[in-house]
Each structure stands twice: as C-alpha cells, then as structure tokens.
Motif scaffolding. Structure first.
Motif, PDB file in Angstrom:
ATOM      1  N   GLU A 256     -16.575 -11.028   8.701  1.00 22.24           N
ATOM      2  CA  GLU A 256     -17.252 -10.361   9.817  1.00 22.24           C
ATOM      3  C   GLU A 256     -18.466  -9.574   9.323  1.00 22.24           C
ATOM      4  O   GLU A 256     -19.525  -9.580   9.960  1.00 22.24           O
ATOM      5  CB  GLU A 256     -16.285  -9.436  10.564  1.00 22.24           C
ATOM      6  CG  GLU A 256     -16.942  -8.860  11.802  1.00 22.24           C
ATOM      7  CD  GLU A 256     -16.005  -8.107  12.744  1.00 22.24           C
ATOM      8  OE1 GLU A 256     -14.848  -7.881  12.380  1.00 22.24           O
ATOM      9  OE2 GLU A 256     -16.458  -7.749  13.834  1.00 22.24           O
ATOM     10  N   LEU A 257     -18.318  -8.908   8.164  1.00 21.62           N
ATOM     11  CA  LEU A 257     -19.452  -8.125   7.638  1.00 21.62           C
ATOM     12  C   LEU A 257     -20.636  -9.038   7.323  1.00 21.62           C
ATOM     13  O   LEU A 257     -21.794  -8.709   7.598  1.00 21.62           O
ATOM     14  CB  LEU A 257     -19.027  -7.349   6.386  1.00 21.62           C
ATOM     15  CG  LEU A 257     -17.948  -6.281   6.592  1.00 21.62           C
ATOM     16  CD1 LEU A 257     -17.621  -5.579   5.279  1.00 21.62           C
ATOM     17  CD2 LEU A 257     -18.376  -5.255   7.635  1.00 21.62           C
ATOM     18  N   GLU A 258     -20.339 -10.207   6.748  1.00 17.15           N
ATOM     19  CA  GLU A 258     -21.434 -11.143   6.422  1.00 17.15           C
ATOM     20  C   GLU A 258     -22.103 -11.666   7.695  1.00 17.15           C
ATOM     21  O   GLU A 258     -23.319 -11.790   7.766  1.00 17.15           O
ATOM     22  CB  GLU A 258     -20.903 -12.289   5.556  1.00 17.15           C
ATOM     23  CG  GLU A 258     -20.783 -11.853   4.106  1.00 17.15           C
ATOM     24  CD  GLU A 258     -19.825 -12.704   3.286  1.00 17.15           C
ATOM     25  OE1 GLU A 258     -19.501 -13.822   3.724  1.00 17.15           O
ATOM     26  OE2 GLU A 258     -19.386 -12.220   2.214  1.00 17.15           O
TER      27      GLU A 258
ATOM     28  N   MET B 249     -12.160  -2.025  -0.801  1.00 19.48           N
ATOM     29  CA  MET B 249     -12.769  -2.503   0.454  1.00 19.48           C
ATOM     30  C   MET B 249     -14.130  -1.849   0.666  1.00 19.48           C
ATOM     31  O   MET B 249     -15.115  -2.509   1.005  1.00 19.48           O
ATOM     32  CB  MET B 249     -11.823  -2.200   1.616  1.00 19.48           C
ATOM     33  CG  MET B 249     -12.410  -2.381   2.986  1.00 19.48           C
ATOM     34  SD  MET B 249     -13.036  -4.032   3.291  1.00 19.48           S
ATOM     35  CE  MET B 249     -11.521  -4.903   3.630  1.00 19.48           C
ATOM     36  N   LEU B 250     -14.194  -0.539   0.406  1.00 17.23           N
ATOM     37  CA  LEU B 250     -15.468   0.171   0.595  1.00 17.23           C
ATOM     38  C   LEU B 250     -16.560  -0.398  -0.313  1.00 17.23           C
ATOM     39  O   LEU B 250     -17.666  -0.693   0.134  1.00 17.23           O
ATOM     40  CB  LEU B 250     -15.285   1.647   0.232  1.00 17.23           C
ATOM     41  CG  LEU B 250     -14.813   2.618   1.301  1.00 17.23           C
ATOM     42  CD1 LEU B 250     -14.763   4.027   0.728  1.00 17.23           C
ATOM     43  CD2 LEU B 250     -15.706   2.585   2.521  1.00 17.23           C
ATOM     44  N   GLU B 251     -16.215  -0.538  -1.604  1.00 14.59           N
ATOM     45  CA  GLU B 251     -17.231  -1.019  -2.552  1.00 14.59           C
ATOM     46  C   GLU B 251     -17.701  -2.416  -2.202  1.00 14.59           C
ATOM     47  O   GLU B 251     -18.888  -2.716  -2.231  1.00 14.59           O
ATOM     48  CB  GLU B 251     -16.665  -0.998  -3.976  1.00 14.59           C
ATOM     49  CG  GLU B 251     -16.664   0.393  -4.541  1.00 14.59           C
ATOM     50  CD  GLU B 251     -16.548   0.404  -6.056  1.00 14.59           C
ATOM     51  OE1 GLU B 251     -15.409   0.540  -6.514  1.00 14.59           O
ATOM     52  OE2 GLU B 251     -17.575   0.264  -6.750  1.00 14.59           O
ATOM     53  N   ARG B 252     -16.740  -3.288  -1.851  1.00 13.22           N
ATOM     54  CA  ARG B 252     -17.113  -4.676  -1.519  1.00 13.22           C
ATOM     55  C   ARG B 252     -17.962  -4.707  -0.254  1.00 13.22           C
ATOM     56  O   ARG B 252     -18.907  -5.477  -0.151  1.00 13.22           O
ATOM     57  CB  ARG B 252     -15.872  -5.540  -1.333  1.00 13.22           C
ATOM     58  CG  ARG B 252     -15.030  -5.666  -2.593  1.00 13.22           C
ATOM     59  CD  ARG B 252     -15.792  -6.398  -3.702  1.00 13.22           C
ATOM     60  NE  ARG B 252     -14.986  -6.483  -4.909  1.00 13.22           N
ATOM     61  CZ  ARG B 252     -14.164  -7.475  -5.193  1.00 13.22           C
ATOM     62  NH1 ARG B 252     -14.062  -8.505  -4.394  1.00 13.22           N
ATOM     63  NH2 ARG B 252     -13.456  -7.451  -6.308  1.00 13.22           N
TER      64      ARG B 252
ATOM     65  N   THR C 172     -21.708   3.583  -5.481  1.00 15.60           N
ATOM     66  CA  THR C 172     -22.287   2.604  -4.565  1.00 15.60           C
ATOM     67  C   THR C 172     -23.221   3.300  -3.575  1.00 15.60           C
ATOM     68  O   THR C 172     -22.765   3.939  -2.629  1.00 15.60           O
ATOM     69  CB  THR C 172     -21.158   1.876  -3.783  1.00 15.60           C
ATOM     70  OG1 THR C 172     -20.066   1.643  -4.668  1.00 15.60           O
ATOM     71  CG2 THR C 172     -21.623   0.576  -3.180  1.00 15.60           C
ATOM     72  N   GLU C 173     -24.533   3.168  -3.806  1.00 14.10           N
ATOM     73  CA  GLU C 173     -25.516   3.900  -2.984  1.00 14.10           C
ATOM     74  C   GLU C 173     -25.420   3.555  -1.507  1.00 14.10           C
ATOM     75  O   GLU C 173     -25.754   4.362  -0.641  1.00 14.10           O
ATOM     76  CB  GLU C 173     -26.942   3.621  -3.472  1.00 14.10           C
ATOM     77  CG  GLU C 173     -27.292   4.290  -4.800  1.00 14.10           C
ATOM     78  CD  GLU C 173     -27.267   5.826  -4.755  1.00 14.10           C
ATOM     79  OE1 GLU C 173     -27.711   6.397  -3.738  1.00 14.10           O
ATOM     80  OE2 GLU C 173     -26.779   6.429  -5.730  1.00 14.10           O
ATOM     81  N   THR C 174     -24.983   2.336  -1.190  1.00 14.12           N
ATOM     82  CA  THR C 174     -24.917   1.938   0.228  1.00 14.12           C
ATOM     83  C   THR C 174     -23.770   2.637   0.979  1.00 14.12           C
ATOM     84  O   THR C 174     -23.742   2.609   2.205  1.00 14.12           O
ATOM     85  CB  THR C 174     -24.743   0.411   0.366  1.00 14.12           C
ATOM     86  OG1 THR C 174     -23.751   0.014  -0.563  1.00 14.12           O
ATOM     87  CG2 THR C 174     -26.040  -0.335   0.125  1.00 14.12           C
ATOM     88  N   LEU C 175     -22.829   3.209   0.247  1.00 17.91           N
ATOM     89  CA  LEU C 175     -21.772   3.978   0.936  1.00 17.91           C
ATOM     90  C   LEU C 175     -22.356   5.342   1.297  1.00 17.91           C
ATOM     91  O   LEU C 175     -22.895   6.036   0.436  1.00 17.91           O
ATOM     92  CB  LEU C 175     -20.548   4.162   0.035  1.00 17.91           C
ATOM     93  CG  LEU C 175     -19.885   2.879  -0.476  1.00 17.91           C
ATOM     94  CD1 LEU C 175     -18.617   3.214  -1.263  1.00 17.91           C
ATOM     95  CD2 LEU C 175     -19.548   1.938   0.667  1.00 17.91           C
TER      96      LEU C 175
END
Ligand code: SF4
Length: 449
Positions: free
Chosen positions: A185-187, A220-223, A254-257
């Motif tokens: 779903e994220l992709e 899950m967060l990192e991925r 992880t900068e995107t978090l």
C-alpha cells in the motif's frame, strides 16, 4: 442515481474508516453529496470515547427523525450508524432511534456491499457487528480526502484494558496487518504522488507482523521511511508500556521519520496510573521521555491527560502538574473523565464533582499554554522545513506543517497567494520562523529562498 452523505466524528482511525466507506460506496454506484438533505443514504461514523461525543450522534439523529423514509427528492431516505457507538450500542440503537436502518461496527466495513444490498431490497434493520470476519485492512477502494498525506492502518483493536476506555469493546482485540500488505500500500501511495503517510493503530507501537517476516514496530517504521518517494512518516497513537528505545533509534537513523512522538501519559501520579490499569508507573514513563530528550534529533513530544479520574486527589493532580513542568510537552490534549459503559472505572468510588474537574482542566491548560509559548519561542530565528498544507484567504498566509507537527503559517514574497497557474500546496519548503504563539509559529519566505 443513489446518493449518500457521511459525517465523521472522533479520531484519525474513524476519519480513515470513512475514507474506506466512501470508496466502497462509490464503487457500488453511489454518489457522495454535501448535505443530509440531498442524500438518500445518511451515515454517521461515530465516536464513543467520551459521553459528549456519543450524545452528539443521537442529537444529530434526532434532528432528522421526521425525515426518515422521505428524501427531498421524493425517494426513500435511509439512516445508518457506523463506528464505535454502533458497536457499543448495537441493536439498542433501533429502539432509541427507530428511523435508523443500518448499524455496523468498523470490523464489518468489508461487508458493506452486502449490507447495502439488504437495505436496497427494503430490509428495515440491517446489522454488521461481529469481529469474526475482519476486512478492516482491505483498502483497495479507499477514497482519500487529502492528496498529499495518507492514513494507513497497520494494527486494529486493543488488548489492553484501561479502566476508563471503551475501545477494547468497540474495536475488538488487537489484529496486526501483514508487513507485505502494508508495504504494497505504501508503494502504491508514493506511486500515486503521496509523500507523507501516517501509520495508524489504537496502540500503533504494539504492532507485530503476523507474517513469517515478523517485523516489530521499529522495523516497520524504518522500512516505511525507506519506500522510494516517501518524504515523511508519522505514527499514532503509542502506548508507553510497549514504547521501546528501538523506536527512538529508528527515528534517529531515518530522516524521513518525523521527529514527533505522541505518548499519552494520562496522569502524573503512579497511584492513579495503577487504578487506570495503564501498566506503567510515572518513573517508567519518564524513562521513555529521557530517551527522547537524549535523542540526536529534536523530538517534539505531545500527550493526552485525563483529569478527575475517580479518586484523583489534589496530591495526584499536583503530581500531574509537576510532570508536565518536567517534560515540557509541545502540545497536550486534556479531557475530563467521563463514565463509559462496560468499563472497570464505573465501579470505582470517589467520583470527582464536575466543577472540580473543570477547575483542574483549566489550571492544566493555563500551565501548558505557558510551556508551549516557551517551547515555540525557541524556534524564532530558525529555518524550518514544512509541507505546505493549505492557504488561509483571511490572513493571506500559507499553512505549513513542520516535521515536529507544528503549524507554521507564513507569507511567501514570491507567491503571496495561489493563482490559477501555481500553488505551493503539496510542496516542501524552508521557512524562516519570525514569531511564536502557544499554538503555532509564523514565518516568511523571502523571494530568494
Ligand atoms: S490502551 Fe487503553 S486507552 Fe488505549 S485504546 Fe486500549 S484500553 Fe483504550
């Protein structure tokens, strides 16, 4: 043409559930309309976390009780109650509001097409209330309302039993979603242009991948943060007991978090926490706060507090005041305790008078206002990266959101207002913070930024 109107109460989980319901109805040939008057099918997606929220739903239903069976277009009008009040009250809703024909809890939304067929055939009382068949994660028809930020459910329900809370009764036991399904779903979302996601769950950090991959929440967060095209990942709501240091490490790495954690404390008194059955002490909670304060990134911390829980003494309340002084939260949601059906606290004695609850709430609000102003003032002079979420015509300012979930309203010298050719909404920009108030920041972008 079949028309529907839906109104949503409550949390992000409910908002996202409504997106699933809307998507399902659209695929069933329904058209969404803006007012109940125009609709043949009127749905209320309800919240029962507090007594007030529940009363609002019945008030809304009362307003329309004389219109059941006759739409303004001459067609039959049907009313449905979805969500937590539906699950909690079940068929009793038919007695209290006899013009309602559909009652369905969140675990039954996958069955909506068949429930709708029953309604269309003229069935007067249709229910979907079991937790046996859980299609809550099926999202192929989801119709998202925000074009940039998407909600994604990764875990449903709750296995805890906080003494004041109805959620375990209304959303059922915890069920985590397979990591592969989430990643797919994220992709799809980034492929469709979404750049920010918010991973949802009543206790999102209790996530345990049921597939052989066996990811924990930090994995899950990192991925999620590594999905190509993903710029921001948020998550809500976390439970302190299951909040491990590996989550902070994941944010640091992880900068995107986003550097924002919502960690509801509910009370600063270990005694009250024990009676609430929160499964952590004040010290255990504060250890988690220390991890965040020592993190490499400047993590904004927000919380929920309940005042006036049965038996909460002045001393307990004072412990809460001291805790908030120590933590210095970036934002806080304060609620007065209210009795909820089926919950353990119903049997507790020493209920606090309403006026006293109000006094405590106001004292806490006042104290927190000062803290937020101080915290926000620390950003003046800094440049913050924001996702632009909208434009306020009244103030002539763009509305941005920082990674720490702070609202940053700003003036853009190069584009003072959206035009037919250009908008900043959906863009990520650097903005200089020039002013602070307790609830937001203000700033500007000069033409050359
Ligand atoms: S952890 Fe407690 S407050 Fe949160 S949903 Fe479960 S029972 Fe309710």
């Amino acid at each position: 043409m079949k028309t529907f109107y839906i109104e949503t109460f409550g949390c992000q989980m409910n908002a996202h559930d409504s997106e699933k319901v809307v998507g399902t109805l659209l695929t069933q040939g329904y058209t969404q309309v803006e007012t109940p008057a125009e609709a043949e099918l009127v749905l209320y997606n309800t919240c029962s976390i507090r007594d007030k929220a529940e009363q609002k739903v019945f008030h809304r239903l009362d307003q329309f009780k004389h219109e059941a069976g006759k739409g303004s277009n001459g067609k039959r009008k049907t009313y449905g109650v979805l969500g937590c009040v539906a699950q909690q009250e079940g068929e009793k809703i038919f007695e209290r509001a006899p013009h309602v024909s559909l009652v369905a809890g969140s675990a039954s939304y996958g069955r909506l097409p068949e429930l709708l067929v029953q309604l269309e055939k003229g069935d007067r009382r249709v229910t979907g209330l079991s937790f046996d068949r859980d299609d809550a994660f099926e999202t192929e028809f989801t119709r998202r309302t925000n074009p940039h930020r998407a909600y994604v459910t990764i875990i449903e329900g709750c296995d805890k039993s906080c003494a004041y809370c109805v959620v375990p009764f209304t959303r059922g036991p915890e069920r985590s979603r397979a990591s592969e399904s989430v990643m797919n779903e994220l992709e799809q979302l980034t492929g469709a242009g979404y750049t920010e996601v918010q991973l949802l769950g009543q206790n999102v950090n209790s996530y345990r991948d049921p597939s052989p991959a066996g990811w924990d929440f930090a994995t899950m967060l990192e991925r999620a943060g590594q999905v190509p095209g993903m710029r921001r990942v948020r998550f809500t709501t976390s439970h302190p007991r299951d909040f491990g240091k590996e989550i902070i490490n994941a944010i640091d790495r992880t900068e995107t978090l986003c550097n924002h954690v919502h960690l509801p404390v509910q009370s600063g008194s270990s005694d009250v926490l024990r009676r609430m059955d929160r499964q952590y002490t004040r010290d255990e909670y504060m250890r988690r706060i220390e991890w965040m304060k020592k993190a490499r990134r400047d993590i904004a911390i927000t919380t929920d507090i309940i005042v006036g829980f049965p038996g909460e003494t002045e001393r307990d309340f004072d412990d809460t005041l001291k805790l908030i002084d120590g933590v210095e939260y970036d934002a806080m949601f304060i609620f007065k305790y209210s009795k909820r059906p089926n919950t353990a606290a119903l049997a507790y004695e020493d209920h606090i008078p309403e006026e006293e609850k109000t006094r405590r709430l106001m004292e806490l609000q006042e104290r927190q206002r000062g803290i937020q102003l101080r915290r926000n003032a620390g950003y003046v002079g800094l440049t913050e990266h924001v996702l632009v979420e909208g434009y306020n015509q009244a103030t002539g300012q763009w509305i941005g959101r920082t990674s720490q979930h702070k609202t940053l309203n700003f003036i853009d010298a190069a584009l003072p207002a959206p035009s037919q050719e250009r908008t900043l909404v959906g863009e990520y920009l650097d903005v200089l913070v020039t002013r602070a108030s307790p609830n937001s920041l203000a700033g500007e972008r000069s033409a050359h930024v």
